[in-house]
Design an enzyme around this catalytic site. Sequence first.
Site, PDB file in Angstrom:
ATOM      1  N   ARG A 383       0.877  -1.179   0.000  1.00  0.00           N
ATOM      2  CA  ARG A 383       0.000   0.000   0.000  1.00  0.00           C
ATOM      3  C   ARG A 383       0.909   1.222   0.000  1.00  0.00           C
ATOM      4  O   ARG A 383       1.845   1.302   0.789  1.00  0.00           O
ATOM      5  CB  ARG A 383      -0.905   0.039   1.235  1.00  0.00           C
ATOM      6  CG  ARG A 383      -1.804  -1.180   1.397  1.00  0.00           C
ATOM      7  CD  ARG A 383      -2.772  -0.979   2.561  1.00  0.00           C
ATOM      8  NE  ARG A 383      -3.336  -2.230   3.024  1.00  0.00           N
ATOM      9  CZ  ARG A 383      -4.390  -2.822   2.487  1.00  0.00           C
ATOM     10  NH1 ARG A 383      -4.993  -2.265   1.462  1.00  0.00           N
ATOM     11  NH2 ARG A 383      -4.853  -3.965   2.968  1.00  0.00           N
ATOM     12  N   ARG A 413      -6.024  -5.495  -0.377  1.00  0.00           N
ATOM     13  CA  ARG A 413      -7.480  -5.333  -0.346  1.00  0.00           C
ATOM     14  C   ARG A 413      -7.905  -3.873  -0.234  1.00  0.00           C
ATOM     15  O   ARG A 413      -7.428  -3.135   0.612  1.00  0.00           O
ATOM     16  CB  ARG A 413      -8.061  -6.145   0.810  1.00  0.00           C
ATOM     17  CG  ARG A 413      -9.587  -6.127   0.865  1.00  0.00           C
ATOM     18  CD  ARG A 413     -10.090  -7.103   1.893  1.00  0.00           C
ATOM     19  NE  ARG A 413      -9.843  -8.468   1.491  1.00  0.00           N
ATOM     20  CZ  ARG A 413      -9.618  -9.462   2.356  1.00  0.00           C
ATOM     21  NH1 ARG A 413      -9.564  -9.222   3.638  1.00  0.00           N
ATOM     22  NH2 ARG A 413      -9.419 -10.689   1.911  1.00  0.00           N
ATOM     23  N   HIS A 443       3.678  -9.484   0.785  1.00  0.00           N
ATOM     24  CA  HIS A 443       3.337  -8.621   1.913  1.00  0.00           C
ATOM     25  C   HIS A 443       4.584  -8.092   2.621  1.00  0.00           C
ATOM     26  O   HIS A 443       4.503  -7.228   3.486  1.00  0.00           O
ATOM     27  CB  HIS A 443       2.456  -9.410   2.893  1.00  0.00           C
ATOM     28  CG  HIS A 443       1.788  -8.588   3.935  1.00  0.00           C
ATOM     29  ND1 HIS A 443       2.128  -8.653   5.273  1.00  0.00           N
ATOM     30  CD2 HIS A 443       0.791  -7.668   3.854  1.00  0.00           C
ATOM     31  CE1 HIS A 443       1.371  -7.823   5.960  1.00  0.00           C
ATOM     32  NE2 HIS A 443       0.551  -7.210   5.144  1.00  0.00           N
TER      33      HIS A 443
END
Length: 720
Positions: A383, A413, A443
Amino acid sequence: MNRPLLHGAAPTTGSDSAAPRYFNRELSWLAFNERVLAEACNRDYPLLERLRFLSISGSNLDEFLMIRVAGLVGQIRRGIDVRSIDGKSAAQQMVAIRERVARLDKAQQAILADLRVELAREGVVITEAAALDREARARLRSYFREELSRVLTPQAIDPAHPFPFVANLGIGVLFDLVRKADEASLVEMVLVPHGLPRFVRVPGSDNTFVPIEGVIAHFAGLLFPGFRIVGKGHFRVLRDSDIELQEEAEDLVRYYRNAIQRRRRGRVILLELDAAFDRAAEAVLRDNLELSDALVTRTGGLLGVGGLAAVVDRVERPDLKFEPFVPRYPERVAEYDGDCFAAIRAKDFVVQHPYESFEVVVDFLRQAARDPAVVSIKQTLYRAGNQSPVIAALIEAAEAGKSVTAVVELRARFDEEQNLHWAAQLERANIQVIYGFVDWKTHAKASIVVRREDDGFRTYCHFGTGNYHPVTARIYTDLSFFTADPRMGRDAARLFNFITGYIEPPRTEALAIAPLDLRERLFDLIDGEIDNAAAGKPAAIWAKLNSLTNKDLIDRLYAAGQAGVAIDLVIRGNCCLRPGVPGLSERITVRSIIGRFLEHSRIWAFGNGYAMPGARAKVFLSSADGMSRNLERRVEVLVPLTNRTVHDQVLEQVLLANLLDNQRTWLLRADGSYDRIEPRAGDLPFNVHTYFMNNPSLSGRGTASDDAAVPTLRLRGARR
């Protein structure tokens, strides 16, 4: 007067012999959100910050319904019998979830009613149009007629018109009308257009707000001339928002572009109605929204309390908000005149956000972009935010002729669309964009810069527990670790080769990588503490995570506790481990810290045969939580901290402060309830967030501030 909340996950019961060992993941998450909601009643906070906590609780609940509940509904619909960790079927879980969601919604509305009264005393009014005085109502009517009505589109509901599509998170008003000319009945729907403010500030007022659906309903007579309004009601829709990757997907970019569109039209999971919604009108919605598996709730107050964040942001009342906090810039970098590479080359250091500025991470990349000695940059992006200085630095580096590789995770997400945008921007700058694995999310938070120096190439690394996101870095507590350790550099290169080329490293020198060996490394460390206990040595495990739900990891911790290892866990969110059960987990404690900042860092510490905290403890930071997805289906890293100062900061400052907090901590009981910790007799109040806001770190301080000693933290009493 603040109404009491129901705290904690309900005890799990059932015939399955495994059930008593674990809490249900979904109910544990709802218990976490109840702790968040409890902060809306916390009188230590300014009023608007309490309203913000209420909005966070509402937004959290929306996401839970759109993702977790949608998944359970999908299992039921397809007849998939996958049991939860506590042995429950999807249908059994849904029964308990429906009851808990109803309780949570009721508590949210009760707290909102109390906050409205308190805010009104301070001149911040959240009300309905009908409650305004005549003059204010006239101004709002003028606004509706001249501005708002122009962007509204009434849609008839009859056989001649297809039922309007209601988007995810969509809010609408349904009207039952009678034409005055011939007494004919008509049903009309008005959907709130995307992009309009959730709350309308009453013209001429400073801080009086009316929900937009209430404005539409109150002045609807201006929309429907020649009709009598005999009934009306507000509603809101939540849809299944999970994106499930199909194995046959060959083009991830095209797949996610299409999937984002499908998300907006997913199956309805929740239909939220106001308490007075007409039953006949409800039947119209039920028939047309295909609600066979959906939750239908009636709310006695505001639809979608998550939208209250807009009020907090729009009200300019500093006296009703937290005093602004300005993060410190690490003195160690400042000592080297802002030269990040010189500071890292001299000594490893760790930065704790938001107490220390995220700008140092951006500066690390900006300097790399502008330094002619830098050869290449590799960066993971999970992100990055809407306006990302990290992205800008990477583009600047590519334009300066550097070799830049960006691993962009499309499956972050609710950030998929933003990440597609950034990927396109990066590719246009001739940056090599990699999307990683089809089956696993990337991640891990890592960045490496390779620099040509007098003695050859040197690799500078940044490893983080949080995202490269400048906004969340101001409210999430995370760790940024900088090092030029050659072992770390070689392992980081292996990590990126694994992601970009699927080249599985035969070994690593320092890092552990999921899903390759991170879980096994954790298990070996836990087993080492079991061996220490068996040998009569001190044995202890401290960990700080967001979630702990992986059965194998929980069972390993149970085994360690039974062997005599003292285990202290700080788990902010959902926790399936049941602590304090005689014969199972009486040596395990679980805390949860909820406060001004969102606890997000992931840390492990193992006593290594010595009392904790101690210089010989093994300390690690990680991008991974204790969940199956992190250990088995994501690319994650576990980073050992061997530099003495960094080691001590993370163990004896960060972890220890979390264990000492008695102001923002909840303790998980064996029955699943959470109790807020209070200072014991003789103990001074200790707030972990306040402590770090007022005290500099160890490793980032530099010599210039050695005279500003950091207060020593000590454990209270003897450890078990």
